[in-house]
Design a protein around this motif. Structure first.
Motif, PDB file in Angstrom:
ATOM      1  N   MET A   1       0.840  -1.182   0.000  1.00  0.00           N
ATOM      2  CA  MET A   1       0.000   0.000   0.000  1.00  0.00           C
ATOM      3  C   MET A   1       0.887   1.247   0.000  1.00  0.00           C
ATOM      4  SD  MET A   1      -2.848   1.027   2.765  1.00  0.00           S
ATOM      5  CE  MET A   1      -2.601   2.647   3.412  1.00  0.00           C
ATOM      6  N   ALA A   2       0.637   2.127  -0.941  1.00  0.00           N
ATOM      7  CA  ALA A   2       1.421   3.352  -1.041  1.00  0.00           C
ATOM      8  C   ALA A   2       0.881   4.403  -0.076  1.00  0.00           C
ATOM      9  CB  ALA A   2       1.355   3.886  -2.476  1.00  0.00           C
ATOM     10  N   LEU A   3       1.779   5.231   0.381  1.00  0.00           N
ATOM     11  CA  LEU A   3       1.383   6.311   1.275  1.00  0.00           C
ATOM     12  C   LEU A   3       0.675   7.411   0.488  1.00  0.00           C
ATOM     13  CD1 LEU A   3       4.496   6.774   3.576  1.00  0.00           C
ATOM     14  CD2 LEU A   3       2.250   5.998   4.257  1.00  0.00           C
ATOM     15  N   ASN A   4      -0.216   8.095   1.143  1.00  0.00           N
ATOM     16  CA  ASN A   4      -0.913   9.231   0.561  1.00  0.00           C
ATOM     17  C   ASN A   4       0.123  10.308   0.220  1.00  0.00           C
ATOM     18  OD1 ASN A   4      -2.390  11.595   0.145  1.00  0.00           O
ATOM     19  ND2 ASN A   4      -3.897  11.062   1.694  1.00  0.00           N
ATOM     20  N   PRO A   5       0.072  10.875  -1.005  1.00  0.00           N
ATOM     21  CA  PRO A   5       1.056  11.901  -1.382  1.00  0.00           C
ATOM     22  C   PRO A   5       1.074  13.109  -0.449  1.00  0.00           C
ATOM     23  CG  PRO A   5      -0.141  11.157  -3.310  1.00  0.00           C
ATOM     24  CD  PRO A   5      -0.781  10.512  -2.123  1.00  0.00           C
ATOM     25  N   ILE A 126      12.350  19.845  -4.003  1.00  0.00           N
ATOM     26  CA  ILE A 126      11.920  18.446  -3.911  1.00  0.00           C
ATOM     27  C   ILE A 126      10.425  18.268  -4.154  1.00  0.00           C
ATOM     28  CG2 ILE A 126      11.750  16.471  -2.339  1.00  0.00           C
ATOM     29  CD1 ILE A 126      14.286  17.574  -0.983  1.00  0.00           C
ATOM     30  N   ILE A 127       9.582  19.037  -3.464  1.00  0.00           N
ATOM     31  CA  ILE A 127       8.128  18.837  -3.515  1.00  0.00           C
ATOM     32  C   ILE A 127       7.558  18.956  -4.933  1.00  0.00           C
ATOM     33  CG2 ILE A 127       5.900  19.720  -2.688  1.00  0.00           C
ATOM     34  CD1 ILE A 127       7.357  18.206  -0.527  1.00  0.00           C
ATOM     35  N   PRO A 128       7.868  20.006  -5.712  1.00  0.00           N
ATOM     36  CA  PRO A 128       7.301  20.069  -7.068  1.00  0.00           C
ATOM     37  C   PRO A 128       7.773  18.928  -7.968  1.00  0.00           C
ATOM     38  CG  PRO A 128       8.072  22.224  -6.399  1.00  0.00           C
ATOM     39  CD  PRO A 128       8.568  21.248  -5.384  1.00  0.00           C
ATOM     40  N   LEU A 129       9.022  18.503  -7.803  1.00  0.00           N
ATOM     41  CA  LEU A 129       9.539  17.397  -8.601  1.00  0.00           C
ATOM     42  C   LEU A 129       8.791  16.110  -8.266  1.00  0.00           C
ATOM     43  CD1 LEU A 129      11.716  16.683 -10.675  1.00  0.00           C
ATOM     44  CD2 LEU A 129      13.252  16.175  -8.783  1.00  0.00           C
ATOM     45  N   LYS A 130       8.567  15.884  -6.986  1.00  0.00           N
ATOM     46  CA  LYS A 130       7.793  14.727  -6.540  1.00  0.00           C
ATOM     47  C   LYS A 130       6.368  14.811  -7.078  1.00  0.00           C
ATOM     48  CE  LYS A 130       6.006  12.788  -2.239  1.00  0.00           C
ATOM     49  NZ  LYS A 130       4.638  13.237  -2.394  1.00  0.00           N
ATOM     50  N   GLY A 131       5.771  16.000  -6.998  1.00  0.00           N
ATOM     51  CA  GLY A 131       4.412  16.190  -7.488  1.00  0.00           C
ATOM     52  C   GLY A 131       4.290  15.965  -8.985  1.00  0.00           C
ATOM     53  N   ALA A 132       5.311  16.355  -9.741  1.00  0.00           N
ATOM     54  CA  ALA A 132       5.271  16.160 -11.194  1.00  0.00           C
ATOM     55  C   ALA A 132       5.207  14.680 -11.538  1.00  0.00           C
ATOM     56  CB  ALA A 132       6.497  16.806 -11.837  1.00  0.00           C
TER      57      ALA A 132
END
Length: 192
Positions: A1-5, A126-132
């Motif tokens: 199960m993946a964690l919620n983003p 980090i956050i925008p790259l992860k979000g992309a």
């Protein structure tokens, strides 16, 4: 199960806030390295979005897509029926991602260059790259996932802090909603 983003974003933000307290931003070499990481992150995101745009145009998925667009919060208008193609829908979504990324870069420039805040540079690397890479377009056109289940168009709006107040969970593509909008004569606007 993946964690919620959203949970992973919160963990990253909390960790990076603590880590940024230990970074010596008064050292010009360190500051330039952090700026470089931020610019590199945004260039990677731009490259990914350009590749996705190329893939969308290459596939030319002209499958008809009908959905009912929800009304904005506080509006008395009826929901609007939209008829488009998968290609046009994807390009519209991608245009929104470009705008969102540019807004983030603009805000970061004001915060860093005008107000002299340096700590957000680390988090925004980090956050925008992860979000992309968590976005539906990237999952379909770059990572090769099938457009079924949660990736079936039209996509639900990303749940945010104000998501519940903004009139539901995004466009409705179910047959019942589409037929109701067609019978009511609300829309039928074709996006080209």
């Amino acid at each position: 199960m993946a964690l919620n983003p959203q949970i992973t974003n919160l963990v990253i933000i909390l960790f990076m806030m603590q880590a940024s307290k230990k970074v010596p931003f008064d050292n010009s070499d360190v500051l330039m390295a952090v700026r470089g990481a931020y610019v590199l992150s945004n260039l990677i995101i731009l490259g990914v979005y350009l590749y996705v745009q190329q893939q969308i145009n290459k596939k030319k998925d002209l499958t008809t897509l009908k959905y009912v667009e929800p009304t904005p919060m506080g509006s008395t208008d009826d929901p609007k029926l939209v008829t488009t193609t998968n290609q046009q829908y994807d390009l519209t979504q991608l245009r929104g991602l470009y705008k969102s990324q540019l807004m983030g870069v603009g805000m970061m420039c004001v915060m860093h260059l005008y107000f002299k805040y340096t700590n957000p540079l680390l988090i925004q690397s980090i956050i925008p790259l992860k979000g992309a890479f968590e976005g539906n377009l990237v999952k379909i056109h770059l990572l090769g996932h099938e457009a079924t289940g949660d990736l079936k168009r039209p996509w639900k709006a990303a749940a945010g802090l104000m998501g519940g107040l903004q009139g539901g969970d995004g466009p409705k593509g179910d047959k019942k909603s589409i037929e109701a909008a067609e019978r009511a004569g609300r829309g039928g606007a074709k996006e080209e």
